[in-house]
Scaffold this active site. Structure first.
Site, PDB file in Angstrom:
ATOM      1  N   HIS A  22      -7.370  -1.746   9.029  1.00 30.40           N
ATOM      2  CA  HIS A  22      -6.771  -3.076   8.874  1.00 30.40           C
ATOM      3  C   HIS A  22      -7.033  -3.962  10.085  1.00 30.40           C
ATOM      4  O   HIS A  22      -6.286  -3.928  11.068  1.00 30.40           O
ATOM      5  CB  HIS A  22      -5.268  -2.943   8.641  1.00 30.40           C
ATOM      6  CG  HIS A  22      -4.917  -2.467   7.277  1.00 30.40           C
ATOM      7  ND1 HIS A  22      -4.725  -3.313   6.209  1.00 30.40           N
ATOM      8  CD2 HIS A  22      -4.763  -1.208   6.790  1.00 30.40           C
ATOM      9  CE1 HIS A  22      -4.454  -2.600   5.129  1.00 30.40           C
ATOM     10  NE2 HIS A  22      -4.477  -1.328   5.448  1.00 30.40           N
ATOM     11  N   GLN A  75     -12.643   1.181  -0.658  1.00 25.21           N
ATOM     12  CA  GLN A  75     -12.866   2.316  -1.549  1.00 25.21           C
ATOM     13  C   GLN A  75     -13.382   1.858  -2.910  1.00 25.21           C
ATOM     14  O   GLN A  75     -14.284   2.484  -3.491  1.00 25.21           O
ATOM     15  CB  GLN A  75     -11.553   3.100  -1.709  1.00 25.21           C
ATOM     16  CG  GLN A  75     -11.048   3.716  -0.420  1.00 25.21           C
ATOM     17  CD  GLN A  75      -9.619   4.182  -0.505  1.00 25.21           C
ATOM     18  OE1 GLN A  75      -8.998   4.148  -1.566  1.00 25.21           O
ATOM     19  NE2 GLN A  75      -9.060   4.601   0.625  1.00 25.21           N
ATOM     20  N   GLU A  78      -6.486  -7.027  10.334  1.00 23.08           N
ATOM     21  CA  GLU A  78      -5.448  -8.066  10.424  1.00 23.08           C
ATOM     22  C   GLU A  78      -4.130  -7.523  10.960  1.00 23.08           C
ATOM     23  O   GLU A  78      -3.136  -8.252  11.016  1.00 23.08           O
ATOM     24  CB  GLU A  78      -5.216  -8.659   9.036  1.00 23.08           C
ATOM     25  CG  GLU A  78      -4.205  -7.934   8.162  1.00 23.08           C
ATOM     26  CD  GLU A  78      -4.568  -6.511   7.762  1.00 23.08           C
ATOM     27  OE1 GLU A  78      -3.663  -5.729   7.412  1.00 23.08           O
ATOM     28  OE2 GLU A  78      -5.762  -6.170   7.791  1.00 23.08           O
ATOM     29  N   ASN A  92      -3.741   2.882   6.973  1.00 17.65           N
ATOM     30  CA  ASN A  92      -2.749   3.331   5.998  1.00 17.65           C
ATOM     31  C   ASN A  92      -3.472   3.706   4.715  1.00 17.65           C
ATOM     32  O   ASN A  92      -3.670   2.879   3.842  1.00 17.65           O
ATOM     33  CB  ASN A  92      -1.721   2.218   5.726  1.00 17.65           C
ATOM     34  CG  ASN A  92      -0.877   2.532   4.501  1.00 17.65           C
ATOM     35  OD1 ASN A  92      -0.715   3.696   4.136  1.00 17.65           O
ATOM     36  ND2 ASN A  92      -0.363   1.510   3.846  1.00 17.65           N
ATOM     37  N   SER A 117       0.815  -1.215   0.000  1.00 19.01           N
ATOM     38  CA  SER A 117       0.000   0.000   0.000  1.00 19.01           C
ATOM     39  C   SER A 117       0.849   1.267   0.000  1.00 19.01           C
ATOM     40  O   SER A 117       0.351   2.344  -0.319  1.00 19.01           O
ATOM     41  CB  SER A 117      -0.925   0.013   1.220  1.00 19.01           C
ATOM     42  OG  SER A 117      -1.856  -1.042   1.180  1.00 19.01           O
ATOM     43  N   GLY A 135      -4.556   7.375   2.050  1.00 21.94           N
ATOM     44  CA  GLY A 135      -4.554   8.804   1.784  1.00 21.94           C
ATOM     45  C   GLY A 135      -5.830   9.294   1.143  1.00 21.94           C
ATOM     46  O   GLY A 135      -5.970  10.491   0.865  1.00 21.94           O
ATOM     47  N   PHE A 136      -6.768   8.365   0.882  1.00 24.05           N
ATOM     48  CA  PHE A 136      -8.044   8.710   0.263  1.00 24.05           C
ATOM     49  C   PHE A 136      -9.169   8.186   1.150  1.00 24.05           C
ATOM     50  O   PHE A 136      -8.970   7.262   1.944  1.00 24.05           O
ATOM     51  CB  PHE A 136      -8.148   8.106  -1.139  1.00 24.05           C
ATOM     52  CG  PHE A 136      -7.170   8.690  -2.121  1.00 24.05           C
ATOM     53  CD1 PHE A 136      -7.563   9.676  -3.021  1.00 24.05           C
ATOM     54  CD2 PHE A 136      -5.848   8.261  -2.145  1.00 24.05           C
ATOM     55  CE1 PHE A 136      -6.656  10.224  -3.917  1.00 24.05           C
ATOM     56  CE2 PHE A 136      -4.934   8.800  -3.040  1.00 24.05           C
ATOM     57  CZ  PHE A 136      -5.339   9.781  -3.924  1.00 24.05           C
ATOM     58  N   GLY A 190      -2.387   3.952  -3.374  1.00 28.36           N
ATOM     59  CA  GLY A 190      -2.762   5.075  -4.205  1.00 28.36           C
ATOM     60  C   GLY A 190      -4.236   5.408  -4.339  1.00 28.36           C
ATOM     61  O   GLY A 190      -5.074   5.070  -3.505  1.00 28.36           O
ATOM     62  N   GLY A 224      -4.355  -1.903  -1.006  1.00 30.67           N
ATOM     63  CA  GLY A 224      -3.472  -1.574  -2.124  1.00 30.67           C
ATOM     64  C   GLY A 224      -3.112  -0.104  -2.105  1.00 30.67           C
ATOM     65  O   GLY A 224      -3.599   0.659  -1.264  1.00 30.67           O
ATOM     66  N   CYS A 253      -9.496  -1.525   3.196  1.00 26.30           N
ATOM     67  CA  CYS A 253      -8.675  -0.399   2.738  1.00 26.30           C
ATOM     68  C   CYS A 253      -8.998  -0.022   1.292  1.00 26.30           C
ATOM     69  O   CYS A 253     -10.091   0.470   1.023  1.00 26.30           O
ATOM     70  CB  CYS A 253      -7.196  -0.721   2.940  1.00 26.30           C
ATOM     71  SG  CYS A 253      -6.147   0.751   2.935  1.00 26.30           S
ATOM     72  N   LEU A 254      -8.104  -0.243   0.335  1.00 22.30           N
ATOM     73  CA  LEU A 254      -8.421   0.068  -1.057  1.00 22.30           C
ATOM     74  C   LEU A 254      -9.623  -0.731  -1.522  1.00 22.30           C
ATOM     75  O   LEU A 254     -10.458  -0.237  -2.297  1.00 22.30           O
ATOM     76  CB  LEU A 254      -7.216  -0.215  -1.959  1.00 22.30           C
ATOM     77  CG  LEU A 254      -7.410   0.123  -3.440  1.00 22.30           C
ATOM     78  CD1 LEU A 254      -7.582   1.620  -3.648  1.00 22.30           C
ATOM     79  CD2 LEU A 254      -6.240  -0.393  -4.289  1.00 22.30           C
TER      80      LEU A 254
END
Length: 378
Positions: free
Chosen positions: A347, A267, A349, A305, A45, A307-308, A238, A236, A263-264
């Site tokens: 997260h 999104q 985990e 972790n 990530s 940024g979006f 970005g 993941g 996380c990603l």
């Protein structure tokens, strides 16, 4: 070895290089975790990012071959106040400096990381450059300004696996390390690799899943041909918006198989449901983010972790907001109002922790059990 960290807005920090000599650009961000630097280094990530650790001494327990989240480090560069030269731990096999050199990662130490973090908090995460070969501040600022931003880039293609593979390793145990599952799990799960962490796979195995990992662009039809009981959407790097192929595959999977995203993956599920995402000023990165569960008083301390974030108003028509960040009220979890699909931004985990949210793997199991029962009854 002298080194410089320069930001695109003109702020410059002078320090000493460690790890691999050289020059690298990336988005400069910070992580507030006191431990877990090895997991951070190897988390896909962080692709495209220069990570600053807020804790002043990093590397004091060294590096070992077990605590990695992927085959190699993925971040662009590493920034610390002080890198320990004398690690001390019974599991350590090398120093942080040696590990960065072995993997070609450029680092800088000896700078005022408190000042850097305060600057990022005030001005926002931004492109920067670390260099031990070009020591001209004006030249480095110009290079940072010319480097591509993280927005709009598909970094998933840079970290996903090339071919599908089976995963059977469970969590680490003090007595004998990692254990292989004695027999295949009860639930067949296909995990999309958008930059997946190994500890997610270990927790799926420990929950009773027989896991097959597939590349990020694997068509939904190919996944359904594998007849999974559930599909996992991984973390993941970005910006999620350019990952349109994943969003389309998720749309085709919705309602056909239970979905769980982290996380990603959270999104991307939100975007597939018609939601919107936006870039946070400096993101959430660390092991101490408070998250409220539901409308009550239950609070989880979580590792994050990203940024979006998902725009709350864009998703509420199709999904319930199940988790909210208590620091800034951003969306931390959703659940589809009708279909078996849910996700969280953080997260559960997390290794080395916290582990407040491990129950979410059990929720995924329950969802698959219900779906199998419906199929049997039909």
């Amino acid at each position: 070895m002298k080194a410089i960290l320069a930001l695109a807005d003109g702020r410059v920090f002078h320090g000493k290089g460690f790890g691999t000599p050289g020059e690298v650009t990336g988005e400069v961000v910070f992580n507030t975790s006191m431990t877990g630097y090895q997991e951070i280094l190897t988390d896909p990530s962080y692709r495209g990012e220069i990570v600053t650790m807020t804790y002043p001494l990093i590397g004091n327990y060294g590096i070992n071959p077990e605590d990695v989240e992927s085959a190699r480090p993925h971040l662009a560069g590493f920034v610390v106040k002080e890198a320990s030269e004398c690690p001390s731990n019974w599991r350590s096999s090398m120093s942080l400096d040696a590990y960065l050199k072995e993997n070609g990662i450029v680092g800088i130490q000896g700078i005022d990381t408190r000042a850097l973090v305060r600057h990022i908090r005030d001005k926002g995460a931004q492109t920067g450059i670390i260099s031990s070969v070009d020591l001209d501040p004006q030249s480095l600022v110009a290079k940072a300004q010319a480097a591509p931003p993280i927005e709009g880039r598909d970094l998933v293609r840079e970290v996903t696996c090339a071919e599908p593979y089976h995963w059977s390793q469970g969590p680490w145990d003090l007595s004998d390390g990692y254990r292989e599952a004695a027999e295949p799990g009860k639930f067949k799960v296909v995990a999309y690799d958008f930059g997946i962490k190994r500890n997610i796979l270990r927790n799926l195995v420990a929950s009773g899943c027989d896991v097959t990992v597939v590349p990020a662009a694997t068509p939904a039809e190919a996944v359904l041909e594998m007849k999974p009981d559930g599909v996992f959407l991984s973390n993941g790097p970005g910006d999620p918006e350019p990952i349109t192929y994943a969003q389309e595959n998720i749309r085709r999977l919705l309602g056909k198989v239970p979905l769980f995203g982290i996380c990603l993956g959270h999104q991307l599920l939100s975007l597939a449901l018609g939601g919107k995402t936006y870039k946070l000023k400096f993101g959430h990165r660390g092991g101490n983010q408070p998250v409220r569960r539901g409308d009550g008083h239950d609070v989880e301390i979580t590792a994050q972790n990203h940024g979006f974030a998902v725009e709350a108003g864009s998703i509420e028509e199709k999904a319930l907001l199940t988790h909210i960040n208590l620091n800034d009220d951003t969306v931390e979890g959703i659940c589809h109002r009708e279909l078996p699909a849910f996700s969280v931004q953080y997260h559960p985990e997390a290794s080395p922790g916290p582990h407040d949210a491990r129950y979410l793997f059990g929720r995924f199991i329950e969802m698959m059990e219900k779906a199998k029962a419906v199929t049997r009854d039909a």
